[in-house]
Design a protein around this motif. Structure first.
Motif, PDB file in Angstrom:
ATOM      1  N   VAL A  81      10.943   8.541  -6.669  1.00  0.00           N
ATOM      2  CA  VAL A  81       9.918   9.352  -6.002  1.00  0.00           C
ATOM      3  C   VAL A  81       8.523   8.789  -6.275  1.00  0.00           C
ATOM      4  CG1 VAL A  81       8.806  11.632  -6.009  1.00  0.00           C
ATOM      5  CG2 VAL A  81      11.291  11.464  -5.916  1.00  0.00           C
ATOM      6  N   VAL A  82       8.244   8.415  -7.521  1.00  0.00           N
ATOM      7  CA  VAL A  82       6.922   7.880  -7.868  1.00  0.00           C
ATOM      8  C   VAL A  82       6.680   6.542  -7.158  1.00  0.00           C
ATOM      9  CG1 VAL A  82       5.559   6.898  -9.769  1.00  0.00           C
ATOM     10  CG2 VAL A  82       6.697   9.097 -10.054  1.00  0.00           C
ATOM     11  N   LEU A  83       7.680   5.657  -7.161  1.00  0.00           N
ATOM     12  CA  LEU A  83       7.513   4.360  -6.499  1.00  0.00           C
ATOM     13  C   LEU A  83       7.303   4.526  -4.993  1.00  0.00           C
ATOM     14  CD1 LEU A  83      10.166   2.232  -8.408  1.00  0.00           C
ATOM     15  CD2 LEU A  83       7.686   1.979  -8.497  1.00  0.00           C
ATOM     16  N   LEU A  84       8.079   5.378  -4.366  1.00  0.00           N
ATOM     17  CA  LEU A  84       7.903   5.598  -2.919  1.00  0.00           C
ATOM     18  C   LEU A  84       6.563   6.280  -2.632  1.00  0.00           C
ATOM     19  CD1 LEU A  84      11.481   6.644  -1.794  1.00  0.00           C
ATOM     20  CD2 LEU A  84      10.339   4.455  -1.473  1.00  0.00           C
ATOM     21  N   GLY A  85       6.148   7.212  -3.499  1.00  0.00           N
ATOM     22  CA  GLY A  85       4.843   7.856  -3.326  1.00  0.00           C
ATOM     23  C   GLY A  85       3.698   6.863  -3.434  1.00  0.00           C
ATOM     24  N   LEU A  86       3.782   5.956  -4.411  1.00  0.00           N
ATOM     25  CA  LEU A  86       2.758   4.916  -4.537  1.00  0.00           C
ATOM     26  C   LEU A  86       2.762   3.989  -3.328  1.00  0.00           C
ATOM     27  CD1 LEU A  86       3.058   4.012  -8.315  1.00  0.00           C
ATOM     28  CD2 LEU A  86       1.087   5.029  -7.176  1.00  0.00           C
ATOM     29  N   GLY A  87       3.957   3.678  -2.812  1.00  0.00           N
ATOM     30  CA  GLY A  87       4.052   2.847  -1.613  1.00  0.00           C
ATOM     31  C   GLY A  87       3.383   3.499  -0.419  1.00  0.00           C
ATOM     32  N   THR A 106      -0.116   2.144   1.394  1.00  0.00           N
ATOM     33  CA  THR A 106      -0.035   1.861   2.833  1.00  0.00           C
ATOM     34  C   THR A 106      -1.061   2.703   3.591  1.00  0.00           C
ATOM     35  OG1 THR A 106       2.294   1.318   2.606  1.00  0.00           O
ATOM     36  CG2 THR A 106       1.510   1.806   4.823  1.00  0.00           C
ATOM     37  N   LEU A 107      -1.253   3.954   3.185  1.00  0.00           N
ATOM     38  CA  LEU A 107      -2.268   4.810   3.807  1.00  0.00           C
ATOM     39  C   LEU A 107      -3.673   4.263   3.555  1.00  0.00           C
ATOM     40  CD1 LEU A 107      -2.935   7.469   5.301  1.00  0.00           C
ATOM     41  CD2 LEU A 107      -3.057   8.555   3.061  1.00  0.00           C
ATOM     42  N   VAL A 108      -3.938   3.803   2.334  1.00  0.00           N
ATOM     43  CA  VAL A 108      -5.240   3.214   2.023  1.00  0.00           C
ATOM     44  C   VAL A 108      -5.475   1.964   2.869  1.00  0.00           C
ATOM     45  CG1 VAL A 108      -6.538   2.025   0.208  1.00  0.00           C
ATOM     46  CG2 VAL A 108      -5.398   4.171  -0.290  1.00  0.00           C
ATOM     47  N   SER A 109      -4.441   1.163   3.038  1.00  0.00           N
ATOM     48  CA  SER A 109      -4.554  -0.030   3.871  1.00  0.00           C
ATOM     49  C   SER A 109      -4.868   0.328   5.312  1.00  0.00           C
ATOM     50  CB  SER A 109      -3.257  -0.837   3.807  1.00  0.00           C
ATOM     51  OG  SER A 109      -3.320  -1.942   4.661  1.00  0.00           O
ATOM     52  N   THR A 110      -4.195   1.330   5.824  1.00  0.00           N
ATOM     53  CA  THR A 110      -4.435   1.757   7.202  1.00  0.00           C
ATOM     54  C   THR A 110      -5.863   2.247   7.386  1.00  0.00           C
ATOM     55  OG1 THR A 110      -2.114   2.390   7.381  1.00  0.00           O
ATOM     56  CG2 THR A 110      -3.634   3.306   9.014  1.00  0.00           C
ATOM     57  N   ILE A 111      -6.336   3.056   6.467  1.00  0.00           N
ATOM     58  CA  ILE A 111      -7.711   3.563   6.552  1.00  0.00           C
ATOM     59  C   ILE A 111      -8.705   2.406   6.436  1.00  0.00           C
ATOM     60  CG2 ILE A 111      -9.442   4.979   5.371  1.00  0.00           C
ATOM     61  CD1 ILE A 111      -7.113   6.895   4.654  1.00  0.00           C
ATOM     62  N   GLY A 112      -8.420   1.445   5.544  1.00  0.00           N
ATOM     63  CA  GLY A 112      -9.306   0.297   5.386  1.00  0.00           C
ATOM     64  C   GLY A 112      -9.394  -0.549   6.639  1.00  0.00           C
ATOM     65  N   VAL A 113      -8.264  -0.770   7.303  1.00  0.00           N
ATOM     66  CA  VAL A 113      -8.274  -1.575   8.523  1.00  0.00           C
ATOM     67  C   VAL A 113      -9.060  -0.864   9.619  1.00  0.00           C
ATOM     68  CG1 VAL A 113      -6.793  -2.456  10.363  1.00  0.00           C
ATOM     69  CG2 VAL A 113      -6.193  -2.866   7.993  1.00  0.00           C
ATOM     70  N   ILE A 114      -8.978   0.446   9.663  1.00  0.00           N
ATOM     71  CA  ILE A 114      -9.708   1.206  10.685  1.00  0.00           C
ATOM     72  C   ILE A 114     -11.205   1.255  10.375  1.00  0.00           C
ATOM     73  CG2 ILE A 114     -10.033   3.516  11.677  1.00  0.00           C
ATOM     74  CD1 ILE A 114      -6.984   3.893  11.336  1.00  0.00           C
TER      75      ILE A 114
END
Length: 117
Positions: free
Chosen positions: A11-17, A21-29
């Protein structure tokens, strides 16, 4: 007891993933130019995929699927930063100029005389 620890590790590893990924998406936008976007996409997306694939490998346990997942994780760690570097280098060679902070934005300039406020 071991299964509970394993479950929460997954759960922790998938949550960090998902987080990276959300931070990356926001950064690209949100980021202004190709160089900053390539940086955030390579760094945080590699971490996002890395954590998610690590969670999948832990979920598989010691099976053949876990070996393939670790190989995929290695492939992502090698190719994602390399691809981002190739994109940024291509942009630089074609003359794409980075957007610099000292250039200012429209909100910082006075419309009457063009000076910064």
């Amino acid at each position: 007891m071991i299964e509970t620890i394993r479950f929460w590790t997954i759960v922790v590893l998938l949550g960090l993933g998902v987080f990276f990924t959300l931070v990356s998406t926001i950064g690209v936008i949100r980021l202004p130019d190709i160089y900053a976007r390539a940086h955030t996409a390579s760094q945080t997306d590699t971490l996002g995929a890395g954590f998610a694939l690590a969670g999948v490998a832990v979920a598989f346990g010691w099976k053949q699927g876990a070996i393939y997942t670790v190989l995929l994780l290695f492939f992502v760690f090698i190719t994602n930063p390399t691809a981002a570097h190739a994109i940024a280098r291509s942009a630089a060679e074609t003359g794409v100029e980075p957007i610099l902070a000292e250039e200012g934005t429209d909100a910082e300039t006075d419309e009457t005389d063009g000076e910064t406020t």
